[in-house]
Design a protein around this motif. Structure first.
Motif, PDB file in Angstrom:
ATOM      1  N   LYS A   1     -54.867  15.984  -4.884  1.00 40.40           N
ATOM      2  CA  LYS A   1     -53.584  15.319  -5.136  1.00 40.40           C
ATOM      3  C   LYS A   1     -52.485  15.777  -4.182  1.00 40.40           C
ATOM      4  O   LYS A   1     -51.291  15.723  -4.522  1.00 40.40           O
ATOM      5  CB  LYS A   1     -53.143  15.519  -6.591  1.00 40.40           C
ATOM      6  CG  LYS A   1     -54.118  14.889  -7.581  1.00 40.40           C
ATOM      7  CD  LYS A   1     -53.621  15.012  -9.009  1.00 40.40           C
ATOM      8  CE  LYS A   1     -54.609  14.329  -9.969  1.00 40.40           C
ATOM      9  NZ  LYS A   1     -54.150  14.396 -11.387  1.00 40.40           N
ATOM     10  N   ASP A   2     -52.921  16.221  -3.015  1.00 39.97           N
ATOM     11  CA  ASP A   2     -51.958  16.557  -1.952  1.00 39.97           C
ATOM     12  C   ASP A   2     -51.773  15.293  -1.111  1.00 39.97           C
ATOM     13  O   ASP A   2     -52.209  15.201   0.034  1.00 39.97           O
ATOM     14  CB  ASP A   2     -52.503  17.723  -1.123  1.00 39.97           C
ATOM     15  CG  ASP A   2     -51.481  18.271  -0.144  1.00 39.97           C
ATOM     16  OD1 ASP A   2     -50.349  17.734  -0.095  1.00 39.97           O
ATOM     17  OD2 ASP A   2     -51.832  19.214   0.591  1.00 39.97           O
ATOM     18  N   TYR A   3     -51.067  14.281  -1.712  1.00 37.75           N
ATOM     19  CA  TYR A   3     -51.055  12.944  -1.143  1.00 37.75           C
ATOM     20  C   TYR A   3     -50.345  12.864   0.214  1.00 37.75           C
ATOM     21  O   TYR A   3     -50.815  12.183   1.124  1.00 37.75           O
ATOM     22  CB  TYR A   3     -50.398  11.973  -2.133  1.00 37.75           C
ATOM     23  CG  TYR A   3     -51.164  11.852  -3.431  1.00 37.75           C
ATOM     24  CD1 TYR A   3     -52.533  11.587  -3.444  1.00 37.75           C
ATOM     25  CD2 TYR A   3     -50.509  12.004  -4.655  1.00 37.75           C
ATOM     26  CE1 TYR A   3     -53.228  11.480  -4.645  1.00 37.75           C
ATOM     27  CE2 TYR A   3     -51.192  11.893  -5.856  1.00 37.75           C
ATOM     28  CZ  TYR A   3     -52.555  11.641  -5.847  1.00 37.75           C
ATOM     29  OH  TYR A   3     -53.244  11.537  -7.026  1.00 37.75           O
ATOM     30  N   LYS A   4     -49.242  13.543   0.348  1.00 37.76           N
ATOM     31  CA  LYS A   4     -48.482  13.420   1.589  1.00 37.76           C
ATOM     32  C   LYS A   4     -49.280  13.985   2.775  1.00 37.76           C
ATOM     33  O   LYS A   4     -49.340  13.353   3.839  1.00 37.76           O
ATOM     34  CB  LYS A   4     -47.144  14.141   1.451  1.00 37.76           C
ATOM     35  CG  LYS A   4     -46.164  13.429   0.510  1.00 37.76           C
ATOM     36  CD  LYS A   4     -44.823  14.129   0.474  1.00 37.76           C
ATOM     37  CE  LYS A   4     -43.845  13.386  -0.445  1.00 37.76           C
ATOM     38  NZ  LYS A   4     -42.508  14.015  -0.515  1.00 37.76           N
TER      39      LYS A   4
ATOM     40  N   GLU B   1     -50.739   5.386  -5.260  1.00 38.67           N
ATOM     41  CA  GLU B   1     -50.489   6.577  -6.074  1.00 38.67           C
ATOM     42  C   GLU B   1     -49.004   6.956  -6.022  1.00 38.67           C
ATOM     43  O   GLU B   1     -48.443   7.448  -7.014  1.00 38.67           O
ATOM     44  CB  GLU B   1     -51.343   7.755  -5.587  1.00 38.67           C
ATOM     45  CG  GLU B   1     -52.845   7.580  -5.780  1.00 38.67           C
ATOM     46  CD  GLU B   1     -53.239   7.639  -7.243  1.00 38.67           C
ATOM     47  OE1 GLU B   1     -52.449   8.131  -8.088  1.00 38.67           O
ATOM     48  OE2 GLU B   1     -54.363   7.200  -7.568  1.00 38.67           O
ATOM     49  N   LEU B   2     -48.369   6.729  -4.870  1.00 39.84           N
ATOM     50  CA  LEU B   2     -46.947   7.062  -4.693  1.00 39.84           C
ATOM     51  C   LEU B   2     -46.039   5.916  -5.166  1.00 39.84           C
ATOM     52  O   LEU B   2     -44.818   5.973  -4.937  1.00 39.84           O
ATOM     53  CB  LEU B   2     -46.673   7.388  -3.222  1.00 39.84           C
ATOM     54  CG  LEU B   2     -47.375   8.639  -2.678  1.00 39.84           C
ATOM     55  CD1 LEU B   2     -47.123   8.769  -1.171  1.00 39.84           C
ATOM     56  CD2 LEU B   2     -46.917   9.884  -3.398  1.00 39.84           C
TER      57      LEU B   2
ATOM     58  N   TYR C   1     -56.696  14.395  -0.854  1.00 37.95           N
ATOM     59  CA  TYR C   1     -56.490  13.352  -1.846  1.00 37.95           C
ATOM     60  C   TYR C   1     -57.052  13.790  -3.195  1.00 37.95           C
ATOM     61  O   TYR C   1     -56.437  13.581  -4.254  1.00 37.95           O
ATOM     62  CB  TYR C   1     -57.157  12.060  -1.384  1.00 37.95           C
ATOM     63  CG  TYR C   1     -56.951  10.889  -2.305  1.00 37.95           C
ATOM     64  CD1 TYR C   1     -55.834  10.059  -2.171  1.00 37.95           C
ATOM     65  CD2 TYR C   1     -57.873  10.609  -3.306  1.00 37.95           C
ATOM     66  CE1 TYR C   1     -55.630   8.978  -3.028  1.00 37.95           C
ATOM     67  CE2 TYR C   1     -57.687   9.536  -4.167  1.00 37.95           C
ATOM     68  CZ  TYR C   1     -56.575   8.718  -4.029  1.00 37.95           C
ATOM     69  OH  TYR C   1     -56.381   7.650  -4.886  1.00 37.95           O
TER      70      TYR C   1
ATOM     71  N   SER D   1     -52.442  14.350   2.872  1.00 41.03           N
ATOM     72  CA  SER D   1     -53.614  13.499   3.023  1.00 41.03           C
ATOM     73  C   SER D   1     -53.277  12.278   3.868  1.00 41.03           C
ATOM     74  O   SER D   1     -54.017  11.908   4.786  1.00 41.03           O
ATOM     75  CB  SER D   1     -54.107  13.063   1.635  1.00 41.03           C
ATOM     76  OG  SER D   1     -55.197  12.157   1.759  1.00 41.03           O
ATOM     77  N   MET D   2     -52.138  11.627   3.585  1.00 39.89           N
ATOM     78  CA  MET D   2     -51.738  10.452   4.359  1.00 39.89           C
ATOM     79  C   MET D   2     -51.502  10.812   5.820  1.00 39.89           C
ATOM     80  O   MET D   2     -51.887  10.056   6.720  1.00 39.89           O
ATOM     81  CB  MET D   2     -50.456   9.845   3.768  1.00 39.89           C
ATOM     82  CG  MET D   2     -50.000   8.588   4.497  1.00 39.89           C
ATOM     83  SD  MET D   2     -48.504   7.875   3.824  1.00 39.89           S
ATOM     84  CE  MET D   2     -49.069   7.344   2.219  1.00 39.89           C
TER      85      MET D   2
ATOM     86  N   ASN E   1     -54.472   3.495  -0.778  1.00 34.51           N
ATOM     87  CA  ASN E   1     -54.666   4.124  -2.090  1.00 34.51           C
ATOM     88  C   ASN E   1     -53.581   5.165  -2.351  1.00 34.51           C
ATOM     89  O   ASN E   1     -53.068   5.284  -3.486  1.00 34.51           O
ATOM     90  CB  ASN E   1     -56.040   4.768  -2.182  1.00 34.51           C
ATOM     91  CG  ASN E   1     -57.156   3.752  -2.222  1.00 34.51           C
ATOM     92  OD1 ASN E   1     -56.966   2.605  -2.622  1.00 34.51           O
ATOM     93  ND2 ASN E   1     -58.355   4.171  -1.786  1.00 34.51           N
ATOM     94  N   ILE E   2     -53.259   5.939  -1.320  1.00 32.58           N
ATOM     95  CA  ILE E   2     -52.212   6.957  -1.468  1.00 32.58           C
ATOM     96  C   ILE E   2     -50.871   6.280  -1.742  1.00 32.58           C
ATOM     97  O   ILE E   2     -50.070   6.732  -2.594  1.00 32.58           O
ATOM     98  CB  ILE E   2     -52.129   7.832  -0.203  1.00 32.58           C
ATOM     99  CG1 ILE E   2     -53.419   8.649  -0.053  1.00 32.58           C
ATOM    100  CG2 ILE E   2     -50.917   8.745  -0.253  1.00 32.58           C
ATOM    101  CD1 ILE E   2     -53.531   9.371   1.269  1.00 32.58           C
ATOM    102  N   GLN E   3     -50.607   5.193  -1.051  1.00 29.71           N
ATOM    103  CA  GLN E   3     -49.348   4.464  -1.252  1.00 29.71           C
ATOM    104  C   GLN E   3     -49.255   3.916  -2.667  1.00 29.71           C
ATOM    105  O   GLN E   3     -48.171   3.902  -3.274  1.00 29.71           O
ATOM    106  CB  GLN E   3     -49.243   3.342  -0.221  1.00 29.71           C
ATOM    107  CG  GLN E   3     -49.029   3.862   1.197  1.00 29.71           C
ATOM    108  CD  GLN E   3     -49.224   2.807   2.258  1.00 29.71           C
ATOM    109  OE1 GLN E   3     -49.927   1.811   2.038  1.00 29.71           O
ATOM    110  NE2 GLN E   3     -48.613   3.026   3.432  1.00 29.71           N
TER     111      GLN E   3
END
Length: 257
Positions: free
Chosen positions: A187-190, A222-223, A184, A192-193, A218-220
């Motif tokens: 910024k490697d969100y996918k 950001e997306l 996270y 990370s999720m 939080n990731i959602q």
């Protein structure tokens, strides 16, 4: 011959007889005294010879006693030497035994130390106690040290490698949680999720599970998927209502409406 002449002759003879008798008595006395003296001398000589013999015997006896004493003293010195050698050998043996015991103790301690390196340890991470291999504990702590230093790129690599090596161990849920956080931060969100959701699926009762669910929301956000984020937070409040994270989710839900 006249009476006077006879008397004079008789007197003279008698006088001669007396003189001769005296001389004979003196001579006899002298002879007697010589015999006694000779006898005394012989007796004294015999006593002297006996004394000399006794002295000689005593000297020989003293010599024998002296030799015996010397022999005895020699035996004592020999015994002292043997005792000293025996004592020295005993002391050396004691030192050897002590040294062997110390080496044995060092060997046992060394073996114990090597065994301890592989013996599972009881650890407590994120409020969970479990048994872990020493190498597993060492590698996890090294990865977390990197994370705490803020080097999230290196921490992501270290935690990812750790999880694949010890995916069945007690550290796995925590490793997934912190791996998701490192991703996270990068910024490697996918990815990370994916890791947060995997943790929630495998360990829903873990103390870090509510935080993992909040991190998913939080990731959602950001997306730009606010609908999904709202749904995740609602599920968080429902699943973990007593947690502090649930209170945070309620506040965010109020702002999203």
């Amino acid at each position: 011959m006249s009476t006077r002449v006879v008397s004079s002759w008789a007197w003279s003879r008698w006088a001669l007889v007396c003189v001769m008798s005296g001389l004979l008595g003196t001579a006899h006395a002298a002879l007697f005294e010589d015999d006694e003296a000779r006898k005394a001398i012989l007796d004294l000589r015999q006593r002297v010879e006996q004394s000399n013999a006794a002295i000689k015997g005593l000297s020989e006896e003293n010599a024998r006693l002296r030799r015996s004493l010397l022999d005895f003293q020699g035996q004592i010195e020999s015994l002292k030497t043997e005792l000293s050698q025996g004592r020295g050998a005993q002391e050396q043996l004691a030192r050897d035994v002590s040294e062997v015991q110390l080496r044995q103790k060092d060997m046992v301690n060394g073996v114990d130390e090597r065994l301890r390196r592989f013996e599972p340890l009881k650890v407590s991470v994120d409020g969970v106690e479990f048994m872990a291999e020493p190498a597993e504990k060492r590698d996890y702590e090294a990865a977390m040290d990197t994370f705490r230093k803020g080097d999230f790129v290196a921490a992501q690599a270290a935690l990812n490698s750790f999880f694949h090596r010890y995916s069945k161990g007690g550290y796995a849920p925590s490793a997934l949680f912190w791996l998701g956080n490192a991703q996270y931060a990068n910024k490697d969100y996918k990815e990370s999720m994916v890791n947060f959701q995997q943790m929630l699926k495998s360990s829903p009762t873990h103390p870090r599970a509510p935080e993992a669910m909040l991190a998913v929301s939080n990731i959602q956000i950001e997306l730009k998927d606010l609908k999904a984020a709202r749904k995740t937070m609602e599920e968080l409040v429902k699943t973990y209502p007593a947690s502090e994270t649930a209170a945070t989710a309620r506040d965010r839900l109020a702002r999203l409406r």
